[in-house]
Design a protein around this motif. Structure first.
Motif, PDB file in Angstrom:
ATOM      1  N   ASN A  73      36.847  44.895  36.246  1.00 32.57           N
ATOM      2  CA  ASN A  73      37.599  45.804  37.273  1.00 32.57           C
ATOM      3  C   ASN A  73      36.477  45.910  38.248  1.00 32.57           C
ATOM      4  OD1 ASN A  73      39.296  47.764  34.745  1.00 32.57           O
ATOM      5  ND2 ASN A  73      39.861  45.647  35.649  1.00 32.57           N
ATOM      6  N   GLU A 105      36.255  44.478  42.342  1.00 32.88           N
ATOM      7  CA  GLU A 105      35.967  45.502  43.399  1.00 32.88           C
ATOM      8  C   GLU A 105      35.032  45.155  44.426  1.00 32.88           C
ATOM      9  OE1 GLU A 105      36.160  50.256  44.227  1.00 32.88           O
ATOM     10  OE2 GLU A 105      35.965  49.358  42.240  1.00 32.88           O
ATOM     11  N   LYS A 107      36.145  43.738  48.170  1.00 30.73           N
ATOM     12  CA  LYS A 107      35.705  44.703  49.099  1.00 30.73           C
ATOM     13  C   LYS A 107      34.259  44.804  49.515  1.00 30.73           C
ATOM     14  CE  LYS A 107      39.223  48.051  47.436  1.00 30.73           C
ATOM     15  NZ  LYS A 107      39.404  49.379  46.811  1.00 30.73           N
ATOM     16  N   SER A 144      33.340  51.477  44.724  1.00 27.33           N
ATOM     17  CA  SER A 144      34.010  52.749  45.012  1.00 27.33           C
ATOM     18  C   SER A 144      33.027  53.767  44.571  1.00 27.33           C
ATOM     19  CB  SER A 144      35.352  52.950  44.616  1.00 27.33           C
ATOM     20  OG  SER A 144      35.374  52.857  43.210  1.00 27.33           O
ATOM     21  N   ASN A 151      42.874  43.714  39.238  1.00 30.21           N
ATOM     22  CA  ASN A 151      41.919  42.832  39.595  1.00 30.21           C
ATOM     23  C   ASN A 151      42.229  42.039  40.754  1.00 30.21           C
ATOM     24  OD1 ASN A 151      39.827  43.605  37.630  1.00 30.21           O
ATOM     25  ND2 ASN A 151      41.656  42.785  36.153  1.00 30.21           N
TER      26      ASN A 151
END
Length: 289
Positions: free
Chosen positions: A32, A36, A40, A44, A231
Motif C-alpha cells: 500500500n 502510494e 503520487k 501521505s 493499490n
C-alpha cells in the motif's frame, strides 16, 4: 521478491515472501505504501506516521535457543498432487454476505464468518467423508492487538497464528450454517495472549516442519481486510488478485472483492467436489463460480 511483467492488455505484478519474515498484514501495508509512493511521488501524512517496528520481539517467558529441525531429514508428506486438484474462484456479493449473516441468526457472527461457514458446510457435504470423521476450519488470526501488552498495528513481521475450529461431519451437517459460523467465531475469540504463549511454548519444545493438510480441512489464508484494490502504481487500480502455490486441497485464499463489501475466495478442491458444488442449488444461491 517482486516481478513486473508487461502484457498485451495490461501489467502483471507478482510478488513472493517468506512467511517466517512477514505475515499478510505486513506485506499488504508495505505494498500500500509503495504504490502510494509510485503513483503520487510522495507518502501521505498518515503513511509517514506509520513507523516500522523493527525491534526483535518474542515472548519473554520462552527459553532460547530454538532448535530448528533439518527440513531435508524427513520429507513432508503430500496428501494430494496438484494435478489431481482443481482451482476456481468463489464470489460472494455484499448483498449475499449480508443475507448469510442474517440467515446465521447470531448477532456475534460477522458476514465473513457466515460466508466462510456456508462454504465449509457445502464443501464437507460433498466431500464423501463419514459422519464420524473430524473436519477443521483453519484461519489465520492477527495477534498484534490481542497480546498483552498489545503491539503496534503496524508492527512488521509475522504476528499471526492459526486458529482451528474442529467439529465432526455429523455435527456440521445436523446443525447447519448458524452453528458452523458460531464455531468459527468462537475459535477466533479464543485467540488470546495466554493462548499465544501456550502455542509458542509448545512449538519451541517440539518444532515441526509444516506438512500438507488433508482433504478434510478448510485452510483459509490471507484476509478480506487487506487493501488489495486500493493499490495504484501509476497504471491504474488492479482488476484482479490471485495467489500462487502451494496448491493443497481445501486451501481457500481470501481477497476483498472488486465491489465494495464483496468477497472472493480462491479455492483448490478435488474435481468431483467442484462438480457437485456447481450443481448445488443451495450453495449457488449465495456463491457464484
Amino acid at each position: 521478491m517482486v516481478q513486473v511483467t508487461e502484457m498485451k492488455d495490461g501489467i502483471f505484478i507478482g510478488f513472493g515472501y517468506n512467511s517466517t519474515v512477514a505475515d499478510g498484514d505486513s506485506i499488504w501495508k508495505f505494498l500500500n505504501a509503495w504504490s502510494e509512493i509510485c503513483s503520487k511521488g510522495l507518502v501521505s501524512e498518515a503513511a509517514c506516521l506509520r513507523r516500522l517496528q523493527l525491534k526483535g520481539w518474542f515472548f519473554d517467558e520462552i527459553d532460547y535457543p530454538i532448535r530448528i529441525p533439518d527440513p531435508e531429514a524427513k520429507p513432508a508428506t503430500v496428501t494430494a498432487s496438484s494435478s489431481l486438484l482443481q482451482e476456481l474462484m468463489f464470489h460472494v456479493t455484499k448483498e449475499n454476505a449480508l443475507k448469510l449473516e442474517a440467515k446465521a441468526n447470531d448477532e456475534k457472527v460477522s458476514s465473513f464468518q457466515a460466508a466462510l461457514a456456508h462454504i465449509w458446510c457445502s464443501m464437507v457435504k460433498h466431500s464423501g467423508m463419514s459422519r464420524e470423521e473430524e473436519t477443521y476450519c483453519r484461519l489465520p488470526i492477527d495477534m498484534r492487538r490481542r497480546l498483552s501488552p498489545p503491539l503496534e498495528e503496524d508492527c512488521f513481521g509475522n504476528v499471526s497464528q492459526t486458529g482451528i475450529a474442529r467439529v465432526t461431519v455429523g455435527e456440521l451437517m445436523d446443525n447447519g450454517l448458524g452453528w458452523a459460523a458460531g464455531k468459527i467465531n468462537e475459535m477466533e475469540r479464543s485467540q488470546t495472549h495466554e493462548n499465544a504463549v501456550a502455542s509458542a511454548e509448545k512449538w519451541v519444545r517440539d518444532v515441526k516442519i509444516p506438512v500438507s493438510v488433508g482433504s478434510r480441512d478448510l485452510v483459509v489464508t490471507s484476509s478480506h481486510r487487506f487493501d488489495v484494490y486500493g493499490n495504484d502504481f501509476g497504471w491504474g487500480k488492479p482488476i484482479a488478485a490471485r495467489a500462487g502455490p502451494p496448491y493443497v486441497c481445501g486451501r481457500m485464499v481470501v481477497f476483498q472483492g472488486v465491489e465494495e463489501g464483496s468477497l472472493d475466495f480462491q479455492a483448490c478442491l478435488h474435481p468431483q467436489v467442484v462438480e457437485k458444488l456447481s450443481e448445488d442449488v443451495d450453495f449457488k444461491e449465495f456463491v457464484s463460480l
